[in-house]
Design a protein around this motif. Structure first.
Motif, PDB file in Angstrom:
ATOM      1  N   VAL A   1      -4.289 -62.126 -64.113  1.00 42.33           N
ATOM      2  CA  VAL A   1      -5.104 -63.261 -63.693  1.00 42.33           C
ATOM      3  C   VAL A   1      -6.288 -62.673 -62.929  1.00 42.33           C
ATOM      4  CG1 VAL A   1      -5.224 -65.318 -62.241  1.00 42.33           C
ATOM      5  CG2 VAL A   1      -3.140 -64.837 -63.536  1.00 42.33           C
ATOM      6  N   VAL A   2      -7.502 -63.071 -63.345  1.00 44.03           N
ATOM      7  CA  VAL A   2      -8.722 -62.564 -62.711  1.00 44.03           C
ATOM      8  C   VAL A   2      -9.354 -63.701 -61.911  1.00 44.03           C
ATOM      9  CG1 VAL A   2     -10.964 -61.471 -63.067  1.00 44.03           C
ATOM     10  CG2 VAL A   2      -9.070 -60.979 -64.656  1.00 44.03           C
ATOM     11  N   LEU A   3      -9.532 -63.455 -60.619  1.00 40.37           N
ATOM     12  CA  LEU A   3     -10.187 -64.418 -59.742  1.00 40.37           C
ATOM     13  C   LEU A   3     -11.544 -63.877 -59.315  1.00 40.37           C
ATOM     14  CD1 LEU A   3      -7.285 -65.351 -57.282  1.00 40.37           C
ATOM     15  CD2 LEU A   3      -7.960 -66.536 -59.380  1.00 40.37           C
ATOM     16  N   GLN A   4     -12.498 -64.780 -59.146  1.00 33.61           N
ATOM     17  CA  GLN A   4     -13.793 -64.419 -58.579  1.00 33.61           C
ATOM     18  C   GLN A   4     -13.888 -65.091 -57.208  1.00 33.61           C
ATOM     19  OE1 GLN A   4     -16.600 -65.754 -61.591  1.00 33.61           O
ATOM     20  NE2 GLN A   4     -16.905 -63.627 -62.228  1.00 33.61           N
ATOM     21  N   ILE A   5     -14.197 -64.274 -56.208  1.00 34.56           N
ATOM     22  CA  ILE A   5     -14.299 -64.780 -54.845  1.00 34.56           C
ATOM     23  C   ILE A   5     -15.645 -64.349 -54.278  1.00 34.56           C
ATOM     24  CG2 ILE A   5     -13.293 -64.782 -52.533  1.00 34.56           C
ATOM     25  CD1 ILE A   5     -10.612 -64.009 -53.808  1.00 34.56           C
ATOM     26  N   GLY A   6     -16.411 -65.309 -53.813  1.00 33.07           N
ATOM     27  CA  GLY A   6     -17.709 -65.012 -53.222  1.00 33.07           C
ATOM     28  C   GLY A   6     -17.572 -64.417 -51.835  1.00 33.07           C
ATOM     29  N   GLU A   7     -18.510 -63.547 -51.494  1.00 32.40           N
ATOM     30  CA  GLU A   7     -18.523 -62.918 -50.165  1.00 32.40           C
ATOM     31  C   GLU A   7     -18.569 -63.947 -49.041  1.00 32.40           C
ATOM     32  OE1 GLU A   7     -20.834 -58.704 -50.234  1.00 32.40           O
ATOM     33  OE2 GLU A   7     -22.115 -60.465 -50.478  1.00 32.40           O
ATOM     34  N   LEU A   8     -19.148 -65.088 -49.303  1.00 33.43           N
ATOM     35  CA  LEU A   8     -19.308 -66.121 -48.278  1.00 33.43           C
ATOM     36  C   LEU A   8     -18.241 -67.209 -48.361  1.00 33.43           C
ATOM     37  CD1 LEU A   8     -23.175 -66.469 -48.657  1.00 33.43           C
ATOM     38  CD2 LEU A   8     -21.929 -65.045 -47.014  1.00 33.43           C
ATOM     39  N   SER A   9     -17.273 -67.024 -49.242  1.00 35.47           N
ATOM     40  CA  SER A   9     -16.194 -67.984 -49.420  1.00 35.47           C
ATOM     41  C   SER A   9     -15.287 -67.982 -48.193  1.00 35.47           C
ATOM     42  CB  SER A   9     -15.375 -67.608 -50.667  1.00 35.47           C
ATOM     43  OG  SER A   9     -14.175 -68.326 -50.716  1.00 35.47           O
ATOM     44  N   SER A  10     -14.586 -69.068 -48.000  1.00 36.96           N
ATOM     45  CA  SER A  10     -13.608 -69.107 -46.908  1.00 36.96           C
ATOM     46  C   SER A  10     -12.315 -68.383 -47.278  1.00 36.96           C
ATOM     47  CB  SER A  10     -13.304 -70.562 -46.530  1.00 36.96           C
ATOM     48  OG  SER A  10     -12.703 -71.230 -47.620  1.00 36.96           O
ATOM     49  N   MET A  11     -12.201 -67.957 -48.528  1.00 37.44           N
ATOM     50  CA  MET A  11     -11.026 -67.207 -48.981  1.00 37.44           C
ATOM     51  C   MET A  11     -11.196 -65.725 -48.653  1.00 37.44           C
ATOM     52  SD  MET A  11      -8.947 -69.298 -50.347  1.00 37.44           S
ATOM     53  CE  MET A  11      -9.454 -70.834 -49.648  1.00 37.44           C
TER      54      MET A  11
ATOM     55  N   LYS B   1      -6.279 -59.506 -60.375  1.00 36.91           N
ATOM     56  CA  LYS B   1      -7.524 -58.762 -60.236  1.00 36.91           C
ATOM     57  C   LYS B   1      -8.526 -59.684 -59.538  1.00 36.91           C
ATOM     58  CE  LYS B   1     -11.172 -56.402 -62.756  1.00 36.91           C
ATOM     59  NZ  LYS B   1     -11.794 -56.170 -64.049  1.00 36.91           N
ATOM     60  N   ILE B   2      -9.175 -59.155 -58.520  1.00 39.61           N
ATOM     61  CA  ILE B   2     -10.163 -59.933 -57.773  1.00 39.61           C
ATOM     62  C   ILE B   2     -11.532 -59.289 -57.926  1.00 39.61           C
ATOM     63  CG2 ILE B   2     -10.920 -60.682 -55.483  1.00 39.61           C
ATOM     64  CD1 ILE B   2      -7.975 -60.893 -54.708  1.00 39.61           C
ATOM     65  N   GLU B   3     -12.494 -60.105 -58.317  1.00 35.46           N
ATOM     66  CA  GLU B   3     -13.889 -59.667 -58.397  1.00 35.46           C
ATOM     67  C   GLU B   3     -14.643 -60.340 -57.251  1.00 35.46           C
ATOM     68  OE1 GLU B   3     -15.276 -60.826 -62.270  1.00 35.46           O
ATOM     69  OE2 GLU B   3     -13.986 -59.371 -63.284  1.00 35.46           O
ATOM     70  N   ILE B   4     -15.332 -59.537 -56.464  1.00 40.54           N
ATOM     71  CA  ILE B   4     -16.111 -60.067 -55.346  1.00 40.54           C
ATOM     72  C   ILE B   4     -17.534 -60.348 -55.825  1.00 40.54           C
ATOM     73  CG2 ILE B   4     -16.934 -59.662 -52.995  1.00 40.54           C
ATOM     74  CD1 ILE B   4     -13.860 -59.793 -53.250  1.00 40.54           C
ATOM     75  N   LEU B   5     -17.982 -61.586 -55.617  1.00 40.43           N
ATOM     76  CA  LEU B   5     -19.341 -61.980 -55.986  1.00 40.43           C
ATOM     77  C   LEU B   5     -20.239 -61.899 -54.753  1.00 40.43           C
ATOM     78  CD1 LEU B   5     -18.495 -65.063 -58.196  1.00 40.43           C
ATOM     79  CD2 LEU B   5     -18.927 -62.728 -58.927  1.00 40.43           C
TER      80      LEU B   5
END
Length: 113
Positions: A29-39, A63-67
């Motif tokens: 499972v691939v997630l995208q998480i923004g640098e400014l996200s609360s996650m 797998k986590i991709e940081i945006l």
């Protein structure tokens, strides 16, 4: 830590999508998480084993991709990273910007076996 609740919802969503598409085994499972996200990515990783325990996703990899948290300067129209530049345009020094990306939290991809 609200990440555990969010991860339970991610698991439910992924299981629903898998069922709708006849997928019985998922590899990643691939997630995208923004640098400014609360996650917080490390908390998401820490919660993942508990969230997938006893589910279709139990044996999956995460797998986590940081945006990047990017802004568009309203003065000079340059794109810049807000975190790296402390919310100040490195080109003209302006503090007036528009958020372009960085608050995302998305399920980007479900990779079946």
């Amino acid at each position: 830590m609200h990440e555990i609740g969010v991860m339970f919802e991610v698991v439910k969503t992924v299981e629903k999508v898998a069922k709708q598409n006849g997928v019985t085994k998922i590899d990643t499972v691939v997630l995208q998480i923004g640098e400014l996200s609360s996650m917080i990515p490390r908390y998401i990783e820490a919660c993942y084993p508990a969230a997938v325990d006893g589910t279709l996703l139990q044996e999956t990899k995460l797998k986590i991709e940081i945006l990047p948290g990017n802004g568009l300067c309203r003065e000079c129209n340059k794109v810049f990273n807000l975190i790296e530049n402390k919310n100040k345009c490195p080109h003209c020094g302006s503090n007036h910007w528009e958020l372009l990306c960085g608050r995302e939290f998305k399920i980007k991809e479900i990779i079946a076996c």
